[in-house]
Design a protein around this motif. Structure first.
Motif, PDB file in Angstrom:
ATOM      1  N   ALA A   1       0.864  -1.187   0.000  1.00  0.00           N
ATOM      2  CA  ALA A   1       0.000   0.000   0.000  1.00  0.00           C
ATOM      3  C   ALA A   1       0.894   1.229   0.000  1.00  0.00           C
ATOM      4  O   ALA A   1       1.781   1.353   0.842  1.00  0.00           O
ATOM      5  CB  ALA A   1      -0.905   0.002   1.222  1.00  0.00           C
ATOM      6  N   ARG A   2       0.663   2.114  -0.965  1.00  0.00           N
ATOM      7  CA  ARG A   2       1.424   3.359  -1.050  1.00  0.00           C
ATOM      8  C   ARG A   2       0.452   4.523  -0.963  1.00  0.00           C
ATOM      9  O   ARG A   2      -0.498   4.586  -1.736  1.00  0.00           O
ATOM     10  CB  ARG A   2       2.192   3.432  -2.368  1.00  0.00           C
ATOM     11  CG  ARG A   2       3.366   2.499  -2.400  1.00  0.00           C
ATOM     12  CD  ARG A   2       4.176   2.700  -3.660  1.00  0.00           C
ATOM     13  NE  ARG A   2       4.221   1.401  -4.315  1.00  0.00           N
ATOM     14  CZ  ARG A   2       4.230   1.208  -5.604  1.00  0.00           C
ATOM     15  NH1 ARG A   2       4.195   2.224  -6.426  1.00  0.00           N
ATOM     16  NH2 ARG A   2       4.273  -0.009  -6.098  1.00  0.00           N
ATOM     17  N   GLU A   3       0.710   5.406  -0.029  1.00  0.00           N
ATOM     18  CA  GLU A   3      -0.132   6.594   0.130  1.00  0.00           C
ATOM     19  C   GLU A   3       0.096   7.548  -1.035  1.00  0.00           C
ATOM     20  O   GLU A   3       1.214   7.727  -1.501  1.00  0.00           O
ATOM     21  CB  GLU A   3       0.192   7.316   1.438  1.00  0.00           C
ATOM     22  CG  GLU A   3      -0.196   6.545   2.669  1.00  0.00           C
ATOM     23  CD  GLU A   3      -1.698   6.455   2.854  1.00  0.00           C
ATOM     24  OE1 GLU A   3      -2.414   7.427   2.524  1.00  0.00           O
ATOM     25  OE2 GLU A   3      -2.153   5.407   3.322  1.00  0.00           O
ATOM     26  N   ASP A   4      -0.987   8.145  -1.482  1.00  0.00           N
ATOM     27  CA  ASP A   4      -0.913   9.134  -2.553  1.00  0.00           C
ATOM     28  C   ASP A   4      -1.444  10.460  -2.007  1.00  0.00           C
ATOM     29  O   ASP A   4      -2.456  10.969  -2.465  1.00  0.00           O
ATOM     30  CB  ASP A   4      -1.715   8.660  -3.761  1.00  0.00           C
ATOM     31  CG  ASP A   4      -1.527   9.554  -4.969  1.00  0.00           C
ATOM     32  OD1 ASP A   4      -0.589  10.378  -4.943  1.00  0.00           O
ATOM     33  OD2 ASP A   4      -2.321   9.441  -5.911  1.00  0.00           O
ATOM     34  N   GLY A   5      -0.749  10.951  -0.994  1.00  0.00           N
ATOM     35  CA  GLY A   5      -1.156  12.206  -0.361  1.00  0.00           C
ATOM     36  C   GLY A   5      -2.531  12.069   0.269  1.00  0.00           C
ATOM     37  O   GLY A   5      -2.861  11.062   0.864  1.00  0.00           O
ATOM     38  N   GLU A   6      -3.339  13.076   0.126  1.00  0.00           N
ATOM     39  CA  GLU A   6      -4.691  13.067   0.691  1.00  0.00           C
ATOM     40  C   GLU A   6      -5.692  12.411  -0.246  1.00  0.00           C
ATOM     41  O   GLU A   6      -6.838  12.212   0.111  1.00  0.00           O
ATOM     42  CB  GLU A   6      -5.133  14.517   0.977  1.00  0.00           C
ATOM     43  CG  GLU A   6      -4.339  15.193   2.068  1.00  0.00           C
ATOM     44  CD  GLU A   6      -4.549  14.516   3.415  1.00  0.00           C
ATOM     45  OE1 GLU A   6      -5.697  14.196   3.755  1.00  0.00           O
ATOM     46  OE2 GLU A   6      -3.547  14.303   4.115  1.00  0.00           O
ATOM     47  N   ARG A   7      -5.263  12.090  -1.443  1.00  0.00           N
ATOM     48  CA  ARG A   7      -6.203  11.596  -2.446  1.00  0.00           C
ATOM     49  C   ARG A   7      -6.563  10.127  -2.282  1.00  0.00           C
ATOM     50  O   ARG A   7      -7.644   9.713  -2.641  1.00  0.00           O
ATOM     51  CB  ARG A   7      -5.642  11.830  -3.843  1.00  0.00           C
ATOM     52  CG  ARG A   7      -5.399  13.294  -4.124  1.00  0.00           C
ATOM     53  CD  ARG A   7      -4.828  13.568  -5.473  1.00  0.00           C
ATOM     54  NE  ARG A   7      -4.014  12.490  -6.001  1.00  0.00           N
ATOM     55  CZ  ARG A   7      -3.813  12.274  -7.287  1.00  0.00           C
ATOM     56  NH1 ARG A   7      -4.353  13.072  -8.167  1.00  0.00           N
ATOM     57  NH2 ARG A   7      -3.060  11.300  -7.704  1.00  0.00           N
ATOM     58  N   GLY A   8      -5.641   9.297  -1.797  1.00  0.00           N
ATOM     59  CA  GLY A   8      -5.952   7.880  -1.677  1.00  0.00           C
ATOM     60  C   GLY A   8      -4.711   7.031  -1.571  1.00  0.00           C
ATOM     61  O   GLY A   8      -3.650   7.504  -1.181  1.00  0.00           O
ATOM     62  N   SER A   9      -4.851   5.758  -1.952  1.00  0.00           N
ATOM     63  CA  SER A   9      -3.750   4.806  -1.867  1.00  0.00           C
ATOM     64  C   SER A   9      -3.677   3.970  -3.133  1.00  0.00           C
ATOM     65  O   SER A   9      -4.699   3.664  -3.752  1.00  0.00           O
ATOM     66  CB  SER A   9      -3.952   3.853  -0.683  1.00  0.00           C
ATOM     67  OG  SER A   9      -4.003   4.546   0.518  1.00  0.00           O
ATOM     68  N   LEU A  10      -2.460   3.586  -3.483  1.00  0.00           N
ATOM     69  CA  LEU A  10      -2.251   2.642  -4.564  1.00  0.00           C
ATOM     70  C   LEU A  10      -1.984   1.286  -3.932  1.00  0.00           C
ATOM     71  O   LEU A  10      -1.050   1.136  -3.143  1.00  0.00           O
ATOM     72  CB  LEU A  10      -1.069   3.055  -5.446  1.00  0.00           C
ATOM     73  CG  LEU A  10      -0.721   2.086  -6.565  1.00  0.00           C
ATOM     74  CD1 LEU A  10      -1.869   1.999  -7.577  1.00  0.00           C
ATOM     75  CD2 LEU A  10       0.577   2.492  -7.244  1.00  0.00           C
ATOM     76  N   LEU A  11      -2.825   0.311  -4.246  1.00  0.00           N
ATOM     77  CA  LEU A  11      -2.675  -1.038  -3.717  1.00  0.00           C
ATOM     78  C   LEU A  11      -2.105  -1.925  -4.825  1.00  0.00           C
ATOM     79  O   LEU A  11      -2.629  -1.956  -5.933  1.00  0.00           O
ATOM     80  CB  LEU A  11      -4.017  -1.592  -3.255  1.00  0.00           C
ATOM     81  CG  LEU A  11      -4.817  -0.710  -2.297  1.00  0.00           C
ATOM     82  CD1 LEU A  11      -6.149  -1.362  -1.970  1.00  0.00           C
ATOM     83  CD2 LEU A  11      -4.026  -0.423  -1.044  1.00  0.00           C
ATOM     84  N   VAL A  12      -1.025  -2.616  -4.516  1.00  0.00           N
ATOM     85  CA  VAL A  12      -0.369  -3.494  -5.486  1.00  0.00           C
ATOM     86  C   VAL A  12      -0.246  -4.872  -4.855  1.00  0.00           C
ATOM     87  O   VAL A  12       0.206  -5.010  -3.722  1.00  0.00           O
ATOM     88  CB  VAL A  12       1.038  -2.973  -5.873  1.00  0.00           C
ATOM     89  CG1 VAL A  12       1.699  -3.912  -6.859  1.00  0.00           C
ATOM     90  CG2 VAL A  12       0.953  -1.572  -6.417  1.00  0.00           C
ATOM     91  N   VAL A  13      -0.666  -5.890  -5.583  1.00  0.00           N
ATOM     92  CA  VAL A  13      -0.547  -7.271  -5.117  1.00  0.00           C
ATOM     93  C   VAL A  13       0.310  -8.033  -6.110  1.00  0.00           C
ATOM     94  O   VAL A  13       0.062  -8.005  -7.308  1.00  0.00           O
ATOM     95  CB  VAL A  13      -1.935  -7.947  -4.978  1.00  0.00           C
ATOM     96  CG1 VAL A  13      -1.799  -9.417  -4.690  1.00  0.00           C
ATOM     97  CG2 VAL A  13      -2.732  -7.267  -3.894  1.00  0.00           C
TER      98      VAL A  13
END
Length: 129
Positions: A92-104
């Motif tokens: 899980a990588r935070e993208d500031g206040e906008r959301g998260s990028l989830l990579v599996v």
């Protein structure tokens, strides 16, 4: 006499071709079984990756998914199916206040080779206030 010899050789050649074709056909069912097993492993991998993404999404919606790397979040027995063991890592990588990028990233051994699958999903944050 030559006509009989020619007929014999023609018959022998046709019989040889038929025998070679029949021998080749014996390998087809085994190949079909192997293709079906490979397809089954890949479908299982897709379902496991989708399940991991969904679990990460739920935790992200709760606010309990911090940025970082995670192992399998589901039941451990799901990772071993039909004599195949799956390894899964979620990030899980935070993208500031906008959301998260989830990579599996998911890997398994099939036919002596490592097979891999990668899924990504971007999850937006919504203000509930």
């Amino acid at each position: 006499m030559e006509d009989e010899e020619g007929s014999f050789f023609l018959s022998a050649a046709i019989l040889g071709i038929v025998l070679v074709a029949m021998t080749a056909l014996f390998a087809l069912p085994q190949h079909a079984i192997e293709l079906r097993r490979m397809d089954s492993c890949r479908m299982t991998a897709i379902f496991l990756a989708e399940e991991e993404i969904a679990e990460m999404e739920l935790r992200a919606a709760d606010g309990s998914l911090a940025a970082g790397t995670y192992g399998w979040l589901g039941p451990s027995e799901d990772l071993e199916e039909r004599q195949t063991t799956y390894e899964i890592v979620g990030t899980a990588r935070e993208d500031g206040e906008r959301g998260s990028l989830l990579v599996v990233h998911l890997a398994w051994q099939e036919g002596g080779k490592t097979q891999e699958l990668r899924l990504e999903r971007w999850v937006a944050r919504h203000d509930t206030q």
